[in-house]
Design a protein around this motif. Sequence first.
Motif, PDB file in Angstrom:
ATOM      1  N   LEU A  30     -10.960  14.961  11.716  1.00 36.62           N
ATOM      2  CA  LEU A  30     -11.180  15.308  13.027  1.00 36.62           C
ATOM      3  C   LEU A  30     -10.329  14.300  13.686  1.00 36.62           C
ATOM      4  CD1 LEU A  30     -14.423  16.065  13.106  1.00 36.62           C
ATOM      5  CD2 LEU A  30     -13.234  17.532  14.120  1.00 36.62           C
ATOM      6  N   LEU A  31     -10.157  13.485  12.873  1.00 39.65           N
ATOM      7  CA  LEU A  31      -9.968  12.043  13.113  1.00 39.65           C
ATOM      8  C   LEU A  31      -7.732  11.768  13.280  1.00 39.65           C
ATOM      9  CD1 LEU A  31     -10.919   8.681  10.997  1.00 39.65           C
ATOM     10  CD2 LEU A  31     -11.131   9.229  13.820  1.00 39.65           C
ATOM     11  N   ALA A  39     -12.102  19.851  21.178  1.00 43.28           N
ATOM     12  CA  ALA A  39     -12.420  22.372  21.930  1.00 43.28           C
ATOM     13  C   ALA A  39     -13.564  22.503  21.365  1.00 43.28           C
ATOM     14  CB  ALA A  39     -11.279  22.769  21.063  1.00 43.28           C
ATOM     15  N   ILE A  40     -13.364  22.707  19.468  1.00 43.29           N
ATOM     16  CA  ILE A  40     -14.903  22.838  19.194  1.00 43.29           C
ATOM     17  C   ILE A  40     -16.223  22.008  19.587  1.00 43.29           C
ATOM     18  CG2 ILE A  40     -16.258  22.606  16.782  1.00 43.29           C
ATOM     19  CD1 ILE A  40     -13.118  22.172  14.879  1.00 43.29           C
ATOM     20  N   LEU A  41     -15.755  20.589  20.359  1.00 45.97           N
ATOM     21  CA  LEU A  41     -17.348  20.239  20.807  1.00 45.97           C
ATOM     22  C   LEU A  41     -17.382  20.821  22.559  1.00 45.97           C
ATOM     23  CD1 LEU A  41     -19.786  18.621  21.320  1.00 45.97           C
ATOM     24  CD2 LEU A  41     -17.866  16.528  22.138  1.00 45.97           C
ATOM     25  N   ARG A  42     -16.328  21.230  22.823  1.00 46.78           N
ATOM     26  CA  ARG A  42     -16.155  21.823  24.157  1.00 46.78           C
ATOM     27  C   ARG A  42     -17.234  23.202  23.960  1.00 46.78           C
ATOM     28  NH1 ARG A  42     -11.946  19.570  25.213  1.00 46.78           N
ATOM     29  NH2 ARG A  42     -10.634  21.103  24.447  1.00 46.78           N
ATOM     30  N   ALA A  52     -16.785  28.032  18.561  1.00 44.26           N
ATOM     31  CA  ALA A  52     -16.662  27.501  17.788  1.00 44.26           C
ATOM     32  C   ALA A  52     -17.042  26.587  16.554  1.00 44.26           C
ATOM     33  CB  ALA A  52     -18.069  26.074  18.429  1.00 44.26           C
ATOM     34  N   GLY A  53     -17.396  27.801  15.589  1.00 40.90           N
ATOM     35  CA  GLY A  53     -17.682  28.339  14.795  1.00 40.90           C
ATOM     36  C   GLY A  53     -15.813  28.938  14.245  1.00 40.90           C
ATOM     37  N   GLN A  54     -15.947  29.625  15.085  1.00 41.65           N
ATOM     38  CA  GLN A  54     -14.038  30.314  14.148  1.00 41.65           C
ATOM     39  C   GLN A  54     -13.378  29.137  14.467  1.00 41.65           C
ATOM     40  OE1 GLN A  54     -13.549  33.521  16.765  1.00 41.65           O
ATOM     41  NE2 GLN A  54     -14.433  35.056  15.747  1.00 41.65           N
ATOM     42  N   LEU A  59     -10.108  24.721  11.282  1.00 43.71           N
ATOM     43  CA  LEU A  59     -10.118  23.327  11.026  1.00 43.71           C
ATOM     44  C   LEU A  59     -10.482  22.679   8.916  1.00 43.71           C
ATOM     45  CD1 LEU A  59      -8.764  20.918  12.328  1.00 43.71           C
ATOM     46  CD2 LEU A  59     -11.022  20.313  13.251  1.00 43.71           C
ATOM     47  N   PHE A  60     -11.659  22.864   9.219  1.00 44.97           N
ATOM     48  CA  PHE A  60     -11.670  22.521   8.307  1.00 44.97           C
ATOM     49  C   PHE A  60     -11.570  24.060   6.755  1.00 44.97           C
ATOM     50  CE2 PHE A  60     -14.471  20.943  11.343  1.00 44.97           C
ATOM     51  CZ  PHE A  60     -13.990  19.426  10.819  1.00 44.97           C
ATOM     52  N   GLY A  61     -10.990  24.771   7.008  1.00 38.20           N
ATOM     53  CA  GLY A  61     -11.539  25.945   6.045  1.00 38.20           C
ATOM     54  C   GLY A  61     -12.371  26.096   5.760  1.00 38.20           C
ATOM     55  N   LEU A  62     -12.681  27.689   4.595  1.00 36.09           N
ATOM     56  CA  LEU A  62     -13.766  28.360   4.692  1.00 36.09           C
ATOM     57  C   LEU A  62     -14.502  28.384   2.757  1.00 36.09           C
ATOM     58  CD1 LEU A  62     -14.078  31.349   7.133  1.00 36.09           C
ATOM     59  CD2 LEU A  62     -15.476  28.985   7.211  1.00 36.09           C
ATOM     60  N   ASP A  63     -15.497  28.698   2.765  1.00 38.00           N
ATOM     61  CA  ASP A  63     -16.276  28.576   1.494  1.00 38.00           C
ATOM     62  C   ASP A  63     -17.320  29.252   1.560  1.00 38.00           C
ATOM     63  OD1 ASP A  63     -18.163  26.846   1.398  1.00 38.00           O
ATOM     64  OD2 ASP A  63     -17.028  25.362   1.037  1.00 38.00           O
ATOM     65  N   HIS A  64     -17.814  29.722   0.439  1.00 36.86           N
ATOM     66  CA  HIS A  64     -19.454  30.605   0.493  1.00 36.86           C
ATOM     67  C   HIS A  64     -20.715  29.571   0.196  1.00 36.86           C
ATOM     68  CE1 HIS A  64     -16.445  33.871  -0.457  1.00 36.86           C
ATOM     69  NE2 HIS A  64     -15.920  33.685  -1.125  1.00 36.86           N
TER      70      HIS A  64
END
Length: 563
Positions: A30-31, A39-42, A52-54, A59-64
Amino acid sequence: MNRRPDPALAFAGVARSPVWRRWALAAGHLLRHRGEGMAILRARLAGKRVRAGQAAAALFGLDHAGLLCGPAAQGRLLRATTTTTTTTTAGAARPRETVAVLSVADLGSDPPSGADLLVLAAPGHALLPGATALLAAAFARSPAHQLAYGDALLGPETGPAMPLLRPAFDPDYARAVPYLGPVLAVRASALAAITETEGPLTDALDLTERVAERFGRGAIGHLPRLLSRSEAAADGAQDPAARAATLRRALDRRGDYAVAIRVEADGVLTLAHPLPEVPPRVSLIVPTRDRVDLLRTCIASLVACTDWPEREILICDNDSRVPETLAYFRELEAAGLARIVPCPGPFDFAGMNNRAAAQARGTVLAFVNNDVAALHPDWLERLVREALRPDVGAVGAKLLDGQGRIQHGGVLLGPGGLVTHAHRFFPGDAPGYLGGLRATRAVAAVTAACLVVEARKFAAVGGFDAGAFAVDFNDVDLCLRLGAAGYRTLFVPGAVLRHDEAASRRWTVAARARHGREVAAFHERWGPLLAQDPHYHPGFDPDLGTYARLRPDWPEAGAVDLR
């Protein structure tokens, strides 16, 4: 019998970083990307949870990790399963089928007499309460089904457990990884029919292959409900060499002697279908408008990192004007490396590709975006081998984004209310849910960023529909029309390329309006298919990245049918 971890369950054993470390990495992201964070926060404050989830996934990637269920969540899932069983049988005639439960290891012996259904459980897996009644009711409603499998929980009752939610039956997938188990239910009459003529069965894969041969693929169904639990993180799957031997016998019975089987290091079985003695010419079709920086990388990789012997490159030029681009075109033509196909006028991705396909000399077409680059020389051979199969239409590759993450793992219908790329934003080396990023398997569609299809099949369905889908959804629409004509679409993860998605796209007011029209046209033509992709389990949350979170209201109470 020699056993080892199930390659379908590799995703469940991937080590995760501690919570504090993940939060620290998130804060660092985020920094460095404050605009994306805002954009996620808005979107979150505006109540746009999906957006927001997408954005957070990007930004962070995904896992299970979002699939893991604690004791309370497990209790909810199991109560729902029990409720489903009660609702299924209440108020109606109870199923006539009598059920016998035995081990997969008993396949080679005579089945018990008097039972209509035989439920086979792998060692270490316990059937959940009500599972046999649920299966009996499902078979009673589906007389065409001869073999069925369901879902499972992997993990202890006192700690986090991972639901194993399976897709509808796919023979290619089932051969690559043993994703159907650990519980299989078969009609006793079907088992008697196949063993009477061909002798005793050796294992679950042998049973699956013989049922499909005798009764057709449609005779094997999936019941999307939890049926069993195992506390072992490694499922104790059959040795891959033994599975390969079973598959070899099945292929030889059909006369497919030329199909080679390779056992990969992770236990996945890869089949190499035969090529003609004279390899077919492949026409590589690349649309572009300037962006010579992207195009040079793309063409260089198609020339130097593609070991297919007979190929041509056609570049669809949509009014390029930059002198450097035009000079590059002349350079390619002078060297005999590519032909330039003029495609003037407003950007029309579908129409440009159709025009080049009409001028192509190859019997196989390979559509490649100008922002794609080959990473391994055998990518085209892997795709062509699959595309030449008589029942296969379009095939697609595994694509990685500029950060090395999954950009495309096949296209799924329905998530987000439209379509999305499977496993998007997962690590590029991830095995995929149930081995989905390792196994060649059927999918609803693949992206035209890298799509291979025989020219005759492409022409038979009219090519891309430029009238309805000039820019968006033309690839998905093509795959679905090929499917309607009887051809399957395959995702081939052994073919790996890089895709800097939308690097050459620029959004304008007119482009957004056109996109809206194409969304409406796609819904009008294919809306019913968006309700549930058979290659994607209904238990996954349709509003987030794929394979990342469970649907909050799954499983719903009520009747359950095999699919």
